[in-house]
Design a protein around this motif. Sequence first.
Motif, short mmCIF file in Angstrom:
data_model
loop_
_atom_site.label_atom_id
_atom_site.label_comp_id
_atom_site.label_asym_id
_atom_site.label_seq_id
_atom_site.Cartn_x
_atom_site.Cartn_y
_atom_site.Cartn_z
N VAL A 165 3.65 0.01 -5.63
CA VAL A 165 2.77 -1.16 -5.73
C VAL A 165 3.34 -2.12 -6.76
CG1 VAL A 165 0.45 -1.97 -6.28
CG2 VAL A 165 0.76 0.19 -5.05
N GLU A 166 3.82 -3.26 -6.28
CA GLU A 166 4.39 -4.27 -7.16
C GLU A 166 3.45 -5.44 -7.38
OE1 GLU A 166 6.98 -3.92 -8.80
OE2 GLU A 166 8.46 -2.68 -7.77
N ARG A 167 2.50 -5.62 -6.50
CA ARG A 167 1.58 -6.75 -6.65
C ARG A 167 0.72 -6.53 -7.89
NH1 ARG A 167 1.70 -9.75 -2.01
NH2 ARG A 167 2.44 -8.70 -0.13
N GLY A 168 0.49 -7.59 -8.63
CA GLY A 168 -0.17 -7.45 -9.90
C GLY A 168 -1.62 -7.88 -9.93
N HIS A 169 -2.29 -7.98 -8.80
CA HIS A 169 -3.66 -8.45 -8.83
C HIS A 169 -4.44 -7.83 -7.68
CE1 HIS A 169 -1.34 -11.27 -6.33
NE2 HIS A 169 -2.41 -11.31 -5.58
N GLU A 170 -5.77 -7.85 -7.78
CA GLU A 170 -6.67 -7.38 -6.73
C GLU A 170 -6.34 -5.95 -6.31
OE1 GLU A 170 -6.53 -10.28 -3.65
OE2 GLU A 170 -7.49 -11.83 -4.86
N VAL A 171 -6.44 -5.04 -7.28
CA VAL A 171 -6.08 -3.64 -7.04
C VAL A 171 -6.92 -3.04 -5.93
CG1 VAL A 171 -6.10 -1.34 -8.06
CG2 VAL A 171 -5.23 -3.29 -9.37
N GLU A 172 -8.23 -3.21 -6.00
CA GLU A 172 -9.12 -2.61 -5.01
C GLU A 172 -8.77 -3.10 -3.61
OE1 GLU A 172 -12.00 -0.21 -3.40
OE2 GLU A 172 -11.21 -0.24 -5.45
N GLN A 173 -8.56 -4.40 -3.49
CA GLN A 173 -8.22 -4.96 -2.18
C GLN A 173 -6.89 -4.43 -1.69
OE1 GLN A 173 -8.31 -9.24 -2.04
NE2 GLN A 173 -7.07 -9.34 -0.18
N GLY A 174 -5.93 -4.28 -2.62
CA GLY A 174 -4.63 -3.76 -2.24
C GLY A 174 -4.69 -2.33 -1.75
N LEU A 175 -5.48 -1.49 -2.43
CA LEU A 175 -5.62 -0.10 -2.00
C LEU A 175 -6.34 0.00 -0.65
CD1 LEU A 175 -6.56 1.65 -5.38
CD2 LEU A 175 -4.34 1.62 -4.23
N GLU A 176 -7.35 -0.84 -0.46
CA GLU A 176 -8.05 -0.84 0.82
C GLU A 176 -7.12 -1.24 1.95
OE1 GLU A 176 -11.39 -3.39 0.45
OE2 GLU A 176 -12.57 -1.99 -0.77
N LEU A 177 -6.26 -2.20 1.68
CA LEU A 177 -5.33 -2.65 2.72
C LEU A 177 -4.32 -1.55 3.06
CD1 LEU A 177 -4.31 -4.94 4.52
CD2 LEU A 177 -2.89 -5.71 2.62
N LEU A 178 -3.81 -0.87 2.04
CA LEU A 178 -2.89 0.23 2.29
C LEU A 178 -3.56 1.33 3.10
CD1 LEU A 178 -0.95 0.67 -1.08
CD2 LEU A 178 -0.09 -0.27 1.06
N GLU A 179 -4.78 1.66 2.75
CA GLU A 179 -5.50 2.71 3.48
C GLU A 179 -5.76 2.30 4.91
OE1 GLU A 179 -9.77 5.08 3.22
OE2 GLU A 179 -8.90 4.21 1.40
N ALA A 180 -6.12 1.03 5.12
CA ALA A 180 -6.38 0.56 6.49
C ALA A 180 -5.13 0.59 7.35
CB ALA A 180 -6.96 -0.85 6.45
N ARG A 181 -3.99 0.29 6.75
CA ARG A 181 -2.76 0.20 7.53
C ARG A 181 -2.04 1.53 7.66
NH1 ARG A 181 0.54 -5.15 5.82
NH2 ARG A 181 1.65 -4.54 7.72
N LEU A 182 -2.07 2.35 6.59
CA LEU A 182 -1.27 3.57 6.58
C LEU A 182 -2.11 4.84 6.47
CD1 LEU A 182 1.61 2.39 4.22
CD2 LEU A 182 1.53 2.29 6.71
N GLY A 183 -3.42 4.72 6.35
CA GLY A 183 -4.27 5.89 6.29
C GLY A 183 -4.48 6.39 4.87
N MET A 184 -5.43 7.31 4.73
CA MET A 184 -5.75 7.89 3.42
C MET A 184 -4.55 8.59 2.81
SD MET A 184 -9.46 9.49 4.34
CE MET A 184 -9.52 10.41 2.80
N GLU A 185 -3.69 9.12 3.67
CA GLU A 185 -2.53 9.85 3.18
C GLU A 185 -1.65 8.99 2.27
OE1 GLU A 185 0.90 10.43 5.78
OE2 GLU A 185 0.64 12.58 5.50
N ALA A 186 -1.58 7.69 2.56
CA ALA A 186 -0.73 6.80 1.78
C ALA A 186 -1.21 6.64 0.34
CB ALA A 186 -0.63 5.44 2.45
N LEU A 187 -2.43 7.06 0.04
CA LEU A 187 -2.97 6.95 -1.31
C LEU A 187 -2.87 8.26 -2.09
CD1 LEU A 187 -6.17 4.77 -0.76
CD2 LEU A 187 -3.82 4.05 -1.17
N ARG A 188 -2.24 9.26 -1.51
CA ARG A 188 -2.13 10.53 -2.22
C ARG A 188 -1.12 10.45 -3.36
NH1 ARG A 188 -2.63 13.98 3.32
NH2 ARG A 188 -4.89 13.83 3.45
N TRP A 189 -0.08 9.65 -3.17
CA TRP A 189 0.92 9.48 -4.22
C TRP A 189 1.30 8.01 -4.25
CZ3 TRP A 189 6.75 10.74 -3.64
CH2 TRP A 189 7.41 10.54 -4.85
N VAL A 190 0.74 7.27 -5.17
CA VAL A 190 0.98 5.84 -5.29
C VAL A 190 1.85 5.59 -6.52
CG1 VAL A 190 -0.10 3.58 -5.65
CG2 VAL A 190 -1.20 5.26 -4.16
#
Length: 813
Positions: free
Chosen positions: A220-245
Amino acid sequence: MANMVMMMVVWLAAECHGYKVRNGGPCEPWCTEPCTVLNGAVEMECSGCSGAQFLCRPGEAGYPGATDDSPAADAPTRAYSISASGGTSRAAPAGVAMSDGGTAAAVHGIEFEDDVNSSCLPYLRTIGDGDRTVHICPILNGIWTSFLDPRRWRAYSSPLDEVDATRVVEGMRRYDAVGLGSWIGEDFDERVLSALEAHRRATKANETAAAVPLAHSIIVERGHEVEQGLELLEARLGMEALRWVQLGPPALQSANLAAYLAARRAQRVWHYGVEDYSPAMLEQIASVVPVATVQQETNLLVRPAEAARAFCAARGCRFVAYGPLLGGLLSDRYLGQPPPIPDADHSKQIDYLASIRAWGDWERFQGLLRTLRSVGDAHVDARGGAPIAVVALAYVLQLPYVLAAIVGVRLGGVPGADHRRDSLRALALELTAQEKAAIDAAEPSAEMMENEVFLPSAEPNTAGDSKTPRTPGSGGKRKGPRRNRKTSPGATPAAAPGATLVVDDEDEDDRQLEVLDKLIGLSLNPIPSIDAKATSAKAPAPENRPPARKYPSEASPASLPAPHIVEPTAVHRATVVVMHGFTDNAKNYAETLLPMLSAELGSSEQPPDAHVRFVFLQAPQRRISCYGEPRQRHAAWHDYFTDHGGEEGKPELEEELDTAHLEWTRRQVHRVLDVEAARLSGHTSRLVLLGQSQGSCCAIDAALTYKECLGGLFCSIGQLYSVTPAPAPGREALRIVTFNGAADQVIGAGLALRSYARLLELGFRQMRMHVQPLLDHRGSTAEEAKLLATSLFDDWKVAEPLPAVSGAGKGGK
C-alpha cells in the motif's frame, strides 16, 4: 514427512469449507474420501470425524506416514509425485496432475502442457500462528516487472484490457500450478491490480478458506483514505488480500496508523509488513501496530542494516528480500561479459549496476560470478550444474533472517521469461557451510553494504510542495519530498569525511553517475559546488487538496502567446528556441538564464552569444487537473493528471499528462522552428532547442519529431516522455546534452536516465548526460550555465560564420 504434509493440507481447504462435529475437533468434507486419494495431516484435520465419516485409517495403503505412502495406481489424479530435493517422493496439492516426465497440468479446471515437475508446496513458510497463520511460498512473484516497458503496456493508471489480462493470467496460472502462487503488487498500479483481479476470477478464489499459498499481497503506497483503500482491495481481490498487507512510508501519518490499527483489531487485516523503513521508522510504526515483515533490498551485495536486523530479532519479524538477483545481473548471462546497457524491460538494472559500483566494480563482480558458477557446478542434476541465479537465490533464502524473496516475473508472452524451474531449484538447493564460506569470501562481509533508508520527519509532509509557482531558478515544476529516501530535516546528504551515502533501488546519487560513466561512456562531470543564488523556496501547496482525477482535455488556443525575444547584437548566426518550466514565464526565464550565461562567457568586445537570437516561447494558461477542484490555472505546455513527484513523493514515476496538449505544443514549436530556420537561410544546423523541466520534456519531444535534424538539444532537469513518438530516420546525429540533479525530488535522475537510455538503444551517440551531485529540482545553476556555454560555443560552435548557401538540404536530415 509429517511436517511437510501438514503444510499442504490447506490446499484442499481452498476447494471446500471445513466444519466441526461432536467432539469439537475438525472434520473436513474430504475426510469421507478413500485413503488412497487423501494427502495432508489426516490425523489433525479429521480428528472430529467418527464412524463411516472417517474412511482413512492409520496403516492403510496411501495413508501419510505408512510404509507405502504413494497413491494406489488406480487412484484418481488427486495427488502426484514431486521430484524435489534429492528426488524424494512428496505429497502434492489437490487439483494438479503431473508426473516426473511432465504432463498436462490442471489448475482450477484449466489444462495446459507443462514440463515442470516440482513444486513450492513442500517449502512453504508461515507468517503468524494459530488461527491467523498465513502460508506463503518463500519466492514471491513480483508482477510489476511484467510492465516495465512503456512501449508494450499502458500507463500504470490504466487497467489491462481483456486480451492483455487473459495473456497475463495464463502465465500466472502456470506458476500457480507448481505452487509458486504468491503474487505481490502495488496498489497504485492499475495494470497490476487488474491482473490480480482477473487472476482471482480465473482461479475462483474462495474468500473464506485459507488458501495455500496466499495468492495476493499488496504493497500500500497510497497515503490517504485508508478505510476506502482497504475496502477497495477487499472488493477487488477478496478478504484473502488483507491477510498480509505491506505498508509504504505514507502509513506513518498519525491518522493512517490509527486506521490500520483499527483494521487489525477488527481482524480485517491479519498481518502488516513494511517496505523500505529505516530502523527509526520501524520503531515508530511498531509502537502502534505489530510488524510481521520488513521488505528491503537484500542480496549478495546489500543487506538490511544491523539496526533493522536487531529490531526484527527483538520483535520476531523477518525480512522480505527484493532485488535478490540484482535485476537479473546475478546470472550466467553476464559471466565473462562487459556491463550491459539495460533495455526497457530491464530498466531496473541501472539501479543495481549502481549497487555494484558502490560495492566494488564490474571486474570484482565477475569474480563473484565465477565463485557462484563454481558452487553451481557442484550441484548437478539432469540439466547440469545449478545456474548462477539459482545459487544466488538459494543463498538469500537461506539467510536466517529472510522469510521470502521477491523475484520479478515477465508475463504476457515475453520469450524466454519462464523462470519457474530455476526458482524451484533454488528452493531445493542446500548450500553447504563450505560453499557459503566461499561465497562470503567473494563478497567480504566487512565490505557489505547496509541497505539504510533515510528517515523522514515523524509526520511526513504529504501535502507537499507540488507543482506550485516557481521562483527564479527553481525550474518550475515543484513537488514534495520523496517517500522516505531523504535526510532528516536540516541534515546534509554528504556526511562527514569517510561516511558512505547508501542508497537502494530507487535512489539517485553520484554512485549511479559513476557506474553509468563506466558502462555507457557518458560524460558525467560532477562539480561539487552549487550556486547559492539558485536556491529557491517552495511555495505552499493548496490547502485541503482533494484527490486528483482526469478531466476532459481542455481546448488549446489557436497559437502560442507572444514570445520574449532577445535579438543578437552582431551578425545573426544561430537561434536558440527556449521553453520555460511549468508555471514559469518566458520573460522571467530570460532574465534568469541570460545573465548567468553571459557571466560564464566572460567580458569581451564581442562575446559569442552576441551572434545568437534567443526566442523564449511562452506557454498558454491551462487548468491543471492533478490538484482536483477547483482546478488552478498555470502557464503550462500541457496538463498533468498525476502528482507523483509531489504529493505522492515518487519522482521515479513518470507523470500522466494530456497527450492532446503535448501534440498541440509539438506542432506550435515546429512552426516556430520553421520560421527561425528561414531566418538562417535553411541552416537548421544552427537551430538549437532548449527547455527546462516541463519545457525540457516538450523540447525533446519537438526536436525528435521535427522534419530536420537540429543543431543541438539542451534538456534541463527533464526527461523523455514515454508517449513521445519514435524519432524520424536520421535523427541519430542530433547532438543532445541533458542536465539533471542527483537529489531531484520532482523528476528523479533515475527516471530521466532510464528515459534517455531509449535513445542510446536507438543508435543516438551524440549524447552527453550530466547529473549534478546533491542538486534537487533546480535549473539555471552556475554548473548548468557552464555546461550550456560549453555546448553552444565550444562543442556545437553555433557562433561561427554560417556556411555558404548552396541549395536545399542545409539541415542534417
